[in-house]
Scaffold this active site. Structure first.
Site, PDB file in Angstrom:
ATOM      1  CB  ALA A  16      -0.922  -0.022   1.209  1.00 21.95           C
ATOM      2  CG  ASP A  42       6.712  -6.382  -2.034  1.00 20.96           C
ATOM      3  OD1 ASP A  42       6.542  -7.566  -1.675  1.00 20.96           O
ATOM      4  OD2 ASP A  42       6.089  -5.430  -1.554  1.00 20.96           O
ATOM      5  CG  ASP A  58       4.215 -10.313  -0.131  1.00 21.73           C
ATOM      6  OD1 ASP A  58       4.753 -11.419   0.086  1.00 21.73           O
ATOM      7  OD2 ASP A  58       3.644  -9.643   0.741  1.00 21.73           O
ATOM      8  CD  GLU A 118      -2.290 -12.464  -0.231  1.00 19.08           C
ATOM      9  OE1 GLU A 118      -3.193 -12.151   0.574  1.00 19.08           O
ATOM     10  OE2 GLU A 118      -1.205 -12.934   0.111  1.00 19.08           O
ATOM     11  NE  ARG A 170      -3.872  -2.215   2.753  1.00 18.92           N
ATOM     12  CZ  ARG A 170      -4.099  -3.484   2.499  1.00 18.92           C
ATOM     13  NH1 ARG A 170      -5.215  -3.864   1.937  1.00 18.92           N
ATOM     14  NH2 ARG A 170      -3.206  -4.408   2.818  1.00 18.92           N
ATOM     15  CB  VAL A 200      15.957  -6.105   2.329  1.00 21.66           C
ATOM     16  CG1 VAL A 200      15.918  -5.421   0.985  1.00 21.66           C
ATOM     17  CG2 VAL A 200      14.762  -5.723   3.154  1.00 21.66           C
ATOM     18  CG  ASP A 208       4.280  -6.091   5.956  1.00 27.00           C
ATOM     19  OD1 ASP A 208       5.485  -6.379   6.179  1.00 27.00           O
ATOM     20  OD2 ASP A 208       3.493  -6.867   5.389  1.00 27.00           O
ATOM     21  CG  ASN A 209       8.399  -7.149   8.826  1.00 30.39           C
ATOM     22  OD1 ASN A 209       9.521  -7.235   9.293  1.00 30.39           O
ATOM     23  ND2 ASN A 209       8.172  -7.236   7.520  1.00 30.39           N
ATOM     24  CB  CYS A 229      -1.877 -20.729  33.873  1.00 30.59           C
ATOM     25  SG  CYS A 229      -1.811 -19.038  34.453  1.00 30.59           S
TER      26      CYS A 229
END
Length: 1012
Positions: A440, A466, A468, A471, A477, A516, A540-541, A596
């Site tokens: 985006a 990139d 990717d 999709e 966007r 990268v 995005d990370n 737990c």
């Protein structure tokens, strides 16, 4: 009160395409999007700003977008209007733009409003929202008065060079249903006073997060039952853990338990007309460092319009006499209405730049206005009240262009040349940038760069990478992509799309498909970085951002960083030797749920979704993977037995999936799923209640099952319960997938198999350990099954040559693969065990898939801000106060800007240094030369030398070893110690040293770059 708005009813059964709108739905929600789907929007003016607004609104999904602009295309329009081409010059703007806008979203028809000349009030009557761009003040007033009388929402917006203006009028009584868009607060309570004030206390020092004037309701309260499901009560905050809700007398005496939940109440807003706003503006501040500037610009934009009506054109670029006229008009307007002083320098700049049109400014104002349109039609988020003036004067080059340098030359860049000059345009054209990521943010970045003419010159180049592919959920966007591109590589598709927008970029964008990271340093190494001017992240990370940040520090290159989350965006500038780097400051870690809580004591739907997500891996991912290792690794059993404490579980898993429970037909998969249901939702719960009965008390006499611990109940399987059936279908099909068996969805088939099954009665076992709090060890169920005996029953791998299981690869965006179906059903069944409110598939997918909510408006605005900083980097500005880091929340709306933080300084001796500094040694010295160099040049005694994880030498290494190493060249030494060859493309070694100064004090020093 204005007449009620005419809204077309949504067609019954109209559903929202969750595949396309997935990320945006998490920002706006279904309700808001349904309202948007009944709204017709008119955008007047199809230059850059108009098309940017129309693009963002069409992507978001309203009923129709109509555009009006009969004027012919001029060459300069191509500098911001990305849907125009060279061959369109002379044709009507709306006519050539509409078909390209229509490709963005097949659900949103784009219509052309027929007509000639200026827009008239009657023409805007059929619409719910009208946006005016590039209109005179008189025209804006005329349309606003009409719109106000008809209950039509009105927005006027303009961009003039580095200045932008927006005005909103949503009528006299606008009901905003959700002013912030934040999730409603909720929490557990432990006390409610029965008195006039009604003080509520939260559980265990948990902050309630409420503010004065919020409203709450209650559920699960015992004793004071009158609060359960009560009408929303107004909150007065008493402290971080307490709040008052008013009179609680007569509602019963509080005993225990209870959950408060915030209720969003509509907020009624009153808007002034544009006419009233001229004399009493409600100014919205975007930058508190310029808080006095909006008042000047409020008058300045009116003066530009008056000048235009008198002269027939806007003030000419950097023309002193035109500027003098604008200033004198402004003074007249101000004398009649305003107070305070006008800033003549700002008015002069506005006049100088009035013919300017800049893509980054268009992106900022266009992203902002499109969100305001969505607020008008959905009532979600708080509209801007009411006049906004935004500028980025500090983006001008240090060397101010001359009047001659800013004259139009008949090129597509004339709008930019009017502001920056021809000389600076050439600088922009010869920039070499590396764009990391083409999602985006990457798409918007390339669009702005193509409009700016970045890298179109003989020396210019853009690298974009990139890994990717595209999709369906990207199309909402990532506007350079169309449905026909799904499955193609993002970087390639984006590069070819922007080369279409600006043919000057043909052959200037190199698309790569690499991640990268350390594994691609051969490609993105010394030569690559030496040949670029800077890096722009569109990632995005955080891990990839930090990696690129380290590379930029290492190669001393500037970095532009940005990110979005729903309606929030931030931008950061990293300038070598000036600012701190991206990694210098870190976000607090995410809160994790104690194991737990997930395993035994869930009290919120997030806990059961986490449990279901873990169950997904434990049933369909990990066991098949383990079985495949057993079948493919020659001595798997020996190595596993030796290596891990997990060997018992792993061997039992192999035995179960390969021998005991290996299904031969789909019927057996259904039986397996039915037994798994019994195990998880019946037997486990019975065992838990056997160990910890509902009437269990703690050592202090308090009931064990109280506060956050909810006592569960076992479920009773019923194939007529839709949830039970959904679980069976998803689990059986996923199990079948593991074994390559054909699945089935027909409920009748499932019913037949289930009815023939006998379910054994469960008897709880004694001596089972249950983890009650986080600090206890996790219970291991090591039955006394003899490990040797298990190994003996396993078929030898050779007997199953070629046989493999298929582990499931979690994919959240494919609705046919049963993944989210299983997690939703499994989570909701567990929620039923613990009487927790269940979540629909949409919410489950958000949490289990860790989806980042996203919307096109925020992305466009963030990228515009980044490109305004890029102008400064191209100019080579070198003062902190020249740059701005930005934080924006479009929901509130809020803008915050700050100077970047300076790089932290450290010191050894009299030398100051920052993270951007290092020692550099040429010629691959020996270790002895390396140590001597520090002593002779810096009076520093080296105590230890390391590279990566290898310690190359230290003062306590034995003499014999030291003698051997002293004569080695640094590259040999690294290979000798690490026992790995240095890759042939490596030109420099990174070496860390620990040193003492002349007083034998250890001092912090930068790292060392050894050139080999």
């Amino acid at each position: 009160m204005a007449a009620p708005m005419q809204v077309d009813e949504a067609v019954p059964g109209d559903s929202i395409d969750e595949g396309l709108y997935s990320r945006q739905l998490y920002v706006l929600g279904h309700e808001a999007m349904k309202k948007m789907a009944t709204s017709n929007v008119l955008v007047v003016g199809m230059k850059g700003l108009g098309v940017e607004i129309a693009k963002n609104v069409a992507l978001a999904g309203v009923k129709t977008v109509t555009i009006y602009d009969p004027s012919p295309v001029e060459i300069a329009d191509l500098g911001t209007q990305f849907f125009l081409r060279q061959e369109d010059v002379g044709k009507p703007r709306a006519q050539v733009t509409a078909p390209r806008l229509a490709e963005l979203n097949s659900y949103v028809p784009v219509k052309i409003l027929e007509g000639s000349g200026e827009i008239t009030p009657e023409m805007v009557a059929p619409y719910q929202v009208v946006v005016l761009t590039n209109a005179t003040v008189a025209k804006q007033v005329e349309i606003d008065e009409f719109a106000r009388s008809r209950g039509i929402y009105f927005i006027a917006a303009d961009v003039r060079g580095l200045f932008g203006s927006v005005f909103n009028d949503f009528g006299n009584d606008f009901a905003c249903v959700d002013p912030t868009g934040e999730n409603p607060q909720s929490g557990m309570i432990v006390e409610v006073d029965e008195d006039e004030e009604g003080m509520v206390t939260c559980l265990d020092e948990t902050r309630h997060g409420l503010e004065d004037g919020d409203f709450v309701t209650f559920s699960e309260v015992k004793g004071m039952e009158g609060l359960n499901g009560c009408e929303p009560r107004k909150v007065t905050v008493k402290g971080p853990y307490t709040f008052a809700i008013g009179d609680t007398r007569g509602l019963g005496t509080y005993k225990s338990g209870g959950i408060f939940t915030q209720v969003k109440m509509p907020k009624i807003l009153h808007f002034k007309s544009l006419k009233e706003s001229f004399t009493q503006p409600e100014l919205f501040i975007t930058d508190f460092a310029k808080w006095d500037r909006p008042a000047t610009l409020h008058v300045g934009f009116q003066a530009l319009s008056t000048f235009y009506e008198k002269a027939g054109h806007l003030p000419r670029p950097r023309n002193a006499s035109d500027a003098a006229s604008v200033i004198s008009i402004a003074k007249e307007i101000h004398a009649a209405a305003g107070e305070g002083d006008l800033d003549e320098k700002v008015l002069e700049a506005l006049s100088f730049q009035a013919q300017g049109d800049l893509s980054p400014m268009v992106a900022v104002i266009g992203g902002f206005v499109a969100q305001e349109v969505l607020k008008a039609v959905s009532a979600k988020f708080h509209p801007m009240q009411q006049n906004m003036y935004f500028d980025s004067l500090e983006s001008l080059p240090t060397e101010v262009p001359t009047e001659a340098d800013t004259q139009p030359i008949g090129s597509r860049y004339d709008g930019q040349i009017a502001v920056f000059g021809k000389k600076f345009q050439d600088k922009i054209a010869n920039v070499k940038q590396f764009l990391v990521g083409s999602g985006a943010i990457g798409c918007e970045m390339l669009k702005n760069w193509s409009m700016m003419g970045l890298a179109t010159g003989s020396d210019g180049i853009i690298h974009v990478t990139d890994l990717d592919t595209i999709e369906k959920s990207n199309l909402n966007r990532q506007f350079l992509f169309r449905a026909k591109d799904v499955g193609k590589f993002k970087a390639e598709s984006a590069a070819s799309a922007v080369a279409e927008m600006n043919p000057d970029l043909k052959g200037k964008i190199l698309a790569h498909q690499d991640r990268v990271g350390p594994e691609t340093e051969q490609q993105y190494g010394d030569d690559f970085f030496a040949a670029i001017d800077g890096v722009t992240n569109a990632l995005d990370n955080v891990a990839a951002r930090q990696y690129m940040d380290r590379r930029c520090v290492y190669y001393q290159k500037p970095l532009l960083e940005s990110g979005t989350l729903g309606t929030k965006a931030n931008t950061q500038v990293v300038v070598p030797f000036l600012t701190e780097s991206y990694s210098s400051s870190q976000d607090p870690p995410e809160k994790s749920i104690p194991s737990c809580t997930v395993k035994n004591f869930p009290n919120a739907i997030e806990h059961t979704i986490q449990w279901a997500r873990e169950a997904f891996d434990a049933l369909f991912v990990n066991p098949p993977t383990t079985v495949n290792l057993y079948l493919s690794q020659p001595n798997f059993v020996e190595t596993t037995l030796k290596s891990s404490g997990q060997h018992h579980d792993q061997l039992k898993q192999i035995e179960k999936y390969l021998v005991k429970d290996r299904p031969r037909s789909f019927e057996e998969c259904i039986q397996w799923a039915r037994m798994q249901y019994e195990q998880d939702y019946v037997n486990e719960i019975k065992q838990l209640l056997f160990n910890l009965p509902k009437d269990q008390v703690n050592s202090n006499g308090m009931p064990f099952w109280s506060g956050p611990k909810r006592a569960p109940d076992p479920l009773q399987f019923n194939i007529d319960n839709p949830l039970d059936l959904e679980y069976l279908i998803a689990a059986a099909n996923l199990h079948a997938f593991n074994y390559g068996l054909k699945g089935e969805r027909d409920p009748a088939f499932f019913r037949k198999v289930i009815e023939s099954m006998d379910i054994p009665e469960f008897t709880p076992k004694s001596g089972v350990k249950i983890q009650v709090n986080e600090n206890e060890p996790v219970a291991q169920d090591n039955d006394d099954d003899d490990i040797e005996a298990i190994v003996a029953t396993l078929p030898p791998p050779a007997s199953l040559a070629g046989f493999r299981l298929q582990p499931v690869d979690f994919e959240k965006d494919d609705d046919s693969n049963h993944h989210i179906d299983f997690i939703t059903a499994a989570s909701n069944l567990r929620a039923a065990n613990y009487a927790i409110t269940q979540a629909d598939r949409h919410k489950t997918k958000l949490i289990a898939g860790k989806i980042i909510p996203a919307i096109a408006t925020t992305t466009a605005l963030a990228v515009g801000l980044v490109c305004l900083e890029l102008y400064k980097m191209i100019d080579g500005k070198n003062k902190l106060e020249d740059y701005k880091n930005g934080f924006v929340n479009l929901a509130l709306p809020f803008f915050g800007f700050s100077e970047p933080i300076a790089a932290a300084k450290q010191k050894y001796g009299e030398t100051e240094w920052t993270l951007w500094d290092r020692f550099e040694l040429d010629g691959n010295p020996t270790l002895q030369q390396f140590l001597d160099w520090f002593k002779e040049n810096h009076q520093l005694e080296v105590q230890m030398v390391s590279s990566g994880v290898s310690m190359l030498w230290s003062s306590f290494v034995p003499a014999k070893k030291t003698a051997d190493r002293m004569t080695m060249k640094m590259s040999e030494l690294v290979e000798h110690v690490s026992k790995k060859p240095i890759p042939p493309w490596t030109k420099n070694l990174l070496v860390e040293v620990m040193v003492n100064d002349e007083n034998d004090e250890d001092v912090e020093v930068p790292y060392v770059l050894v050139k080999i």
